[in-house]
Write a protein that holds these residues in place. Structure first.
Motif, PDB file in Angstrom:
ATOM      1  N   SER A 148       0.847  -1.204   0.000  1.00 31.78           N
ATOM      2  CA  SER A 148       0.000   0.000   0.000  1.00 31.78           C
ATOM      3  C   SER A 148       0.872   1.239   0.000  1.00 31.78           C
ATOM      4  O   SER A 148       1.868   1.315   0.731  1.00 31.78           O
ATOM      5  N   THR A 149       0.490   2.208  -0.789  1.00 33.00           N
ATOM      6  CA  THR A 149       1.196   3.492  -0.776  1.00 33.00           C
ATOM      7  C   THR A 149       0.634   4.373   0.343  1.00 33.00           C
ATOM      8  O   THR A 149      -0.466   4.136   0.851  1.00 33.00           O
ATOM      9  N   ALA A 150       1.392   5.380   0.723  1.00 33.98           N
ATOM     10  CA  ALA A 150       0.960   6.286   1.796  1.00 33.98           C
ATOM     11  C   ALA A 150      -0.203   7.142   1.321  1.00 33.98           C
ATOM     12  O   ALA A 150      -0.291   7.524   0.145  1.00 33.98           O
ATOM     13  N   LYS A 151      -1.098   7.467   2.237  1.00 38.72           N
ATOM     14  CA  LYS A 151      -2.298   8.255   1.922  1.00 38.72           C
ATOM     15  C   LYS A 151      -2.307   9.608   2.633  1.00 38.72           C
ATOM     16  O   LYS A 151      -3.315  10.277   2.686  1.00 38.72           O
ATOM     17  N   ARG A 152      -1.202   9.982   3.223  1.00 39.73           N
ATOM     18  CA  ARG A 152      -1.084  11.212   4.008  1.00 39.73           C
ATOM     19  C   ARG A 152      -2.165  11.261   5.113  1.00 39.73           C
ATOM     20  O   ARG A 152      -2.915  12.224   5.263  1.00 39.73           O
ATOM     21  N   HIS A 153      -2.199  10.195   5.860  1.00 41.56           N
ATOM     22  CA  HIS A 153      -3.173  10.072   6.955  1.00 41.56           C
ATOM     23  C   HIS A 153      -2.982  11.196   7.966  1.00 41.56           C
ATOM     24  O   HIS A 153      -1.860  11.566   8.310  1.00 41.56           O
ATOM     25  N   ARG A 154      -4.081  11.719   8.458  1.00 42.00           N
ATOM     26  CA  ARG A 154      -4.045  12.723   9.533  1.00 42.00           C
ATOM     27  C   ARG A 154      -4.124  11.976  10.858  1.00 42.00           C
ATOM     28  O   ARG A 154      -5.189  11.466  11.226  1.00 42.00           O
ATOM     29  N   PHE A 155      -3.012  11.912  11.551  1.00 41.39           N
ATOM     30  CA  PHE A 155      -2.959  11.131  12.777  1.00 41.39           C
ATOM     31  C   PHE A 155      -3.749  11.789  13.900  1.00 41.39           C
ATOM     32  O   PHE A 155      -3.959  12.996  13.914  1.00 41.39           O
ATOM     33  N   ARG A 156      -4.169  10.947  14.838  1.00 38.33           N
ATOM     34  CA  ARG A 156      -5.006  11.394  15.945  1.00 38.33           C
ATOM     35  C   ARG A 156      -4.362  12.551  16.702  1.00 38.33           C
ATOM     36  O   ARG A 156      -3.211  12.456  17.111  1.00 38.33           O
ATOM     37  N   PRO A 157      -5.098  13.644  16.920  1.00 34.79           N
ATOM     38  CA  PRO A 157      -4.575  14.719  17.779  1.00 34.79           C
ATOM     39  C   PRO A 157      -4.258  14.155  19.165  1.00 34.79           C
ATOM     40  O   PRO A 157      -5.025  13.393  19.735  1.00 34.79           O
ATOM     41  N   GLY A 158      -3.118  14.501  19.671  1.00 34.02           N
ATOM     42  CA  GLY A 158      -2.697  13.958  20.954  1.00 34.02           C
ATOM     43  C   GLY A 158      -1.703  12.826  20.822  1.00 34.02           C
ATOM     44  O   GLY A 158      -1.066  12.434  21.803  1.00 34.02           O
ATOM     45  N   ASN A 159      -1.573  12.290  19.609  1.00 27.89           N
ATOM     46  CA  ASN A 159      -0.558  11.279  19.346  1.00 27.89           C
ATOM     47  C   ASN A 159       0.715  11.982  18.886  1.00 27.89           C
ATOM     48  O   ASN A 159       0.746  12.605  17.832  1.00 27.89           O
TER      49      ASN A 159
END
Length: 360
Positions: A148-159
């Protein structure tokens, strides 16, 4: 039993409680670094190290880790072992041919065999047949199916993600992240170490063997690893290679963009000025590398360098203290050697980064 290498098999490694490490003929700090780290972080699970020439000594004497764990010449000296771990990471990742009789003996004894090399156990018909007959498992830590290629996920705030980078290979990036994670956990924080190399996976039982992922999918594999663990407050992500290394810079960049760190810890070995594994290739200026890491990381996500981890293994105690002072003075960042002085300064820098991220 023939076994591929998936998440289930990796997690199975944490069930091994009587591990024999093999470094026979390759018991040097550079080549046997996998064994050294397992001795350091899974001490209670290791019952012996195999090295015929050093038989009768201890792991501490042979590899400077592991205390009184015995070094033996053969499996016959060990009772009730449940796994044989390949404890070396030689250039090229090839399994030594002379180890074949010992590996087959381990399989006949119903011991799982675990290898982090590029030379897969599962591709050897004789090993597969022996494992099938005894019911033992062949676990190739680097074998993976990431596509899978990267999807520029927006990681959980606070992580908050903290990633170790370095001026070269084999400078202690894994140890630095493990020690920061330990320090944060001891201080009551929800922190997890994420392995990206074979040794880290052997220690933690999970992770991504990032240097064996197809190039297009490196970013995606790193992103998925972080995404699967973003419920934690701190993620300490093991680094690989170096952005300036002529051989391994691609995996370093893929990790940087895949895990999207908030903070970086820069690792270097004092006194090393040439690239390991290449002849007469100078390592670029440290300040230039730090600037490059920050610039490249910020193309993906706001990020800054939060500390310096210096490997002072070739210095005296007095020289090490002076090197740490110089690093702090030159870079304006907290510096420590996690082996000699502990990781407290980097733990505090990580906590301060979290407070800063929340204040944005």
């Amino acid at each position: 039993m023939e076994s591929g290498n998936d998440d289930v098999l990796r997690k199975a490694m944490t069930s091994h409680r009587r591990i024999v490490l093999i470094t026979d003929g390759y018991s040097t700090p550079f080549v046997a670094k996998t064994a050294i780290s397992i001795l350091r972080y899974r001490t209670d699970d290791v019952v012996a190290v195999i090295d015929q020439e050093a038989s009768g000594t201890t792991a501490q004497q042979l590899l400077l880790a592991g205390g009184d764990i015995p070094v033996v010449g053969s499996l016959s000296a060990v009772n009730d072992a449940d796994a044989l771990y390949v404890g070396i990471a030689p250039p090229g990742g090839k399994l030594p041919d002379e180890w074949r009789p010992l590996i087959l003996e381990a399989l006949r004894r119903k011991m799982d065999v675990v290898s982090g090399l590029h030379d897969f156990l599962i591709d050897d018909e004789e090993y597969v047949a022996a494992a099938k007959q005894s019911g033992a498992r062949l676990i190739d830590v680097r074998r993976n199916r990431h596509k899978s290629t990267a999807k520029r996920h927006r990681f959980r705030p606070g992580n908050v993600r903290i990633h170790a980078v370095g001026h070269d290979c084999s400078v202690g990036k894994m140890v630095v992240t493990l020690e920061i994670q330990r320090g944060l956990a001891a201080a009551g924080h929800d922190a997890k170490f994420l392995a990206t190399g074979q040794t880290g996976i052997m220690i933690s039982g999970e992770g991504v063997p990032i240097d064996c992922v197809v190039a297009d999918f490196v970013n995606g594999a790193a992103e998925e690893l972080v995404k699967a663990n973003e419920q934690h407050d701190f993620l300490l992500i093991e680094g690989q290679g170096s952005i300036s290394h002529p051989s391994f810079s691609a995996v370093t960049l893929g990790l940087l963009h895949g895990c999207a760190p908030d903070g970086l810890v820069f690792c270097y070995e004092a006194g090393r000025d040439q690239v390991k594994g290449l002849d007469n290739v100078d390592i670029p200026d440290l300040a230039d590398q730090i600037q490059a890491y920050e610039a490249v990381a910020n193309l993906r996500h706001p990020c800054k360098m939060i500390g310096i981890a210096v490997n002072t293994r070739n210095l005296t105690a007095e020289e090490a203290d002076a090197e740490l002072f110089r690093a702090e003075d030159r870079f304006g960042l907290p510096a420590c050697d996690v082996y000699r002085t502990g990781a407290d300064k980097l733990v505090q820098a990580s906590i301060a980064l979290r407070e800063e991220v929340f204040a944005r």
